[in-house]
Design a protein around this motif. Structure first.
Motif, mmCIF file in Angstrom:
data_model
loop_
_atom_site.group_PDB
_atom_site.id
_atom_site.type_symbol
_atom_site.label_atom_id
_atom_site.label_comp_id
_atom_site.label_asym_id
_atom_site.label_seq_id
_atom_site.Cartn_x
_atom_site.Cartn_y
_atom_site.Cartn_z
ATOM 1 N N LEU A 1 0.845 -1.193 0.000
ATOM 2 C CA LEU A 1 0.000 0.000 0.000
ATOM 3 C C LEU A 1 0.878 1.239 0.000
ATOM 4 O O LEU A 1 1.940 1.254 0.614
ATOM 5 N N SER A 2 0.431 2.288 -0.677
ATOM 6 C CA SER A 2 1.148 3.558 -0.617
ATOM 7 C C SER A 2 1.047 4.108 0.799
ATOM 8 O O SER A 2 0.053 3.865 1.489
ATOM 9 N N ALA A 3 2.061 4.861 1.215
ATOM 10 C CA ALA A 3 2.001 5.493 2.529
ATOM 11 C C ALA A 3 0.782 6.406 2.564
ATOM 12 O O ALA A 3 0.553 7.185 1.643
ATOM 13 N N GLY A 4 -0.024 6.295 3.623
ATOM 14 C CA GLY A 4 -1.218 7.128 3.731
ATOM 15 C C GLY A 4 -2.457 6.518 3.104
ATOM 16 O O GLY A 4 -3.542 7.079 3.205
ATOM 17 N N ALA A 5 -2.304 5.377 2.433
ATOM 18 C CA ALA A 5 -3.458 4.774 1.749
ATOM 19 C C ALA A 5 -4.405 4.134 2.760
ATOM 20 O O ALA A 5 -3.996 3.690 3.827
ATOM 21 N N GLU B 1 -7.554 -4.842 -5.043
ATOM 22 C CA GLU B 1 -7.277 -6.217 -4.663
ATOM 23 C C GLU B 1 -5.804 -6.605 -4.818
ATOM 24 O O GLU B 1 -5.213 -7.233 -3.940
ATOM 25 N N VAL B 2 -5.223 -6.220 -5.957
ATOM 26 C CA VAL B 2 -3.836 -6.615 -6.232
ATOM 27 C C VAL B 2 -2.892 -5.991 -5.214
ATOM 28 O O VAL B 2 -2.018 -6.661 -4.659
ATOM 29 N N SER B 3 -3.095 -4.694 -4.928
ATOM 30 C CA SER B 3 -2.225 -4.034 -3.952
ATOM 31 C C SER B 3 -2.362 -4.693 -2.587
ATOM 32 O O SER B 3 -1.370 -4.897 -1.874
ATOM 33 N N LEU B 4 -3.588 -5.026 -2.211
ATOM 34 C CA LEU B 4 -3.815 -5.665 -0.908
ATOM 35 C C LEU B 4 -3.120 -7.023 -0.843
ATOM 36 O O LEU B 4 -2.451 -7.343 0.139
ATOM 37 N N ARG B 5 -3.279 -7.810 -1.922
ATOM 38 C CA ARG B 5 -2.658 -9.129 -1.944
ATOM 39 C C ARG B 5 -1.136 -9.004 -1.816
ATOM 40 O O ARG B 5 -0.494 -9.696 -1.022
ATOM 41 N N GLU C 1 1.381 -10.448 0.998
ATOM 42 C CA GLU C 1 2.498 -11.323 0.619
ATOM 43 C C GLU C 1 3.849 -10.728 1.011
ATOM 44 O O GLU C 1 4.782 -11.455 1.323
ATOM 45 N N GLY C 2 3.937 -9.401 0.995
ATOM 46 C CA GLY C 2 5.223 -8.757 1.287
ATOM 47 C C GLY C 2 5.369 -8.371 2.751
ATOM 48 O O GLY C 2 6.232 -7.574 3.110
ATOM 49 N N ARG C 3 4.525 -8.937 3.620
ATOM 50 C CA ARG C 3 4.545 -8.563 5.055
ATOM 51 C C ARG C 3 5.904 -8.852 5.689
ATOM 52 O O ARG C 3 6.615 -9.764 5.278
ATOM 53 N N ARG C 4 6.268 -8.004 6.689
ATOM 54 C CA ARG C 4 7.565 -8.181 7.361
ATOM 55 C C ARG C 4 7.360 -8.333 8.863
ATOM 56 O O ARG C 4 6.351 -7.913 9.419
#
Lengths: 204, 204
Positions: free
Chosen positions: A179-183, A190-194, A198-201
């Protein structure tokens, strides 16, 4: 239409994003503007053509010196203070400026000058990937950051680069997508959320 | 960013319709294009500034002659074949071209160079209406056609011109407003429909 105006409109229409109507607007604007504005515009175009070239090392833009025998080298490549161990690969010279403004990266850059686009005939040769491979093979980078956009063409280019550079046994990383900062999660597609999941840290 | 590129982007951003992003696209396009493209663009800008001026009679654009003492006169004003009895008043030089392409008018033109816009400080003086009144008073036109656009500003300008020119006792006409050729009554907006009814003509 008078010949001089017709000639200018033809030259303007070769520029990206300038169609018949915008060329006309620009032409009539210059007709009414102070002559000094036209002269400054013309001079700055000639100046760019004569004094700016692409860096012979990284492909970034470089203001050339009076010495015509010297190959052009950009400010970043000629700066001895930069970190020699990290290389960040981008699509265009203006991407270099964007990353420089963040202040987060102090290494070297490589500018591809485009993205993979087989339909437009842009492949490994057009992007000078052989030269990039040689540059990386001859240096001692600890990390190569692939920073092409997370679009279809940017991802395809990054995937190709991974294949190309893997044999060199150097650490390859890809800039984060999410997600963009502030989003607002509620408004994210959907794609950004997925990709954000997937890219969680780990949180430290 | 290198100084030569920064300078060009500043000059480009003074043009109408060119913002930061489009200036950047044009700048990088010129960096990659053949130098000959940049030189041709610069030359055509200088050429326009040096050789094109506004016609001293009608305000249309005119390619100037080498003789610097002669006041610029456009092709139409210097054409002895044109009908001396009709004058068509337009907003901009490119409107002259549009009417010329129709082939429907063979008289003389007068170019206002703008429309009434009191908020922007454009009034009778800025549009040179005194000069226009004098031009009409000194000639023997049978008909003056007001051909400003049927917009709020165009109508206001036409109304002002009517007031200004009525004492000269010359026939004043206004271009027709109605549905566009090929338009569907079903899709026309209310104002266009009303004007189309109000402007109805006898069928011969």
């Amino acid at each position: 239409m008078v010949p001089s105006l017709k000639r200018l409109l033809a030259a303007l229409r070769r520029l990206p994003g300038v169609g018949a109507k915008s060329a006309q607007r620009i032409g009539y604007h210059l007709l009414r503007a102070e002559k000094s504005e036209s002269y400054e515009l013309a001079r700055s175009i000639v100046n760019l053509a004569e004094r700016v070239a692409l860096c012979s090392i990284c492909g970034n833009i470089a203001e050339t010196t009076a010495d015509e025998n010297r190959r052009p080298v950009c400010e970043i490549c000629s700066d001895p203070e930069r970190d020699e161990e990290r290389l960040l690969i981008v699509e265009e010279p203006y991407n270099v400026e964007s990353f420089e403004r963040t202040g987060v990266f102090n290494g070297r850059y490589h500018v591809l000058g485009g993205l993979f686009d087989p339909l437009a005939g842009i492949g490994a040769e057009e992007l000078g990937l052989d030269k990039l491979r040689r540059r990386i093979a001859e240096a001692a980078y600890n990390e190569i950051i692939l920073a092409t956009s997370p679009t279809a063409a940017g991802e395809a280019t990054a995937a190709y680069l991974r294949e190309l550079l893997e044999p060199l046994n150097v650490r390859l990383t890809r800039i984060a997508v999410g997600l963009s900062a502030g989003a607002d999660v509620d408004y994210a597609d959907e794609v950004s959320l997925r990709l954000a999941v997937e890219g969680r840290r780990e949180m430290h």
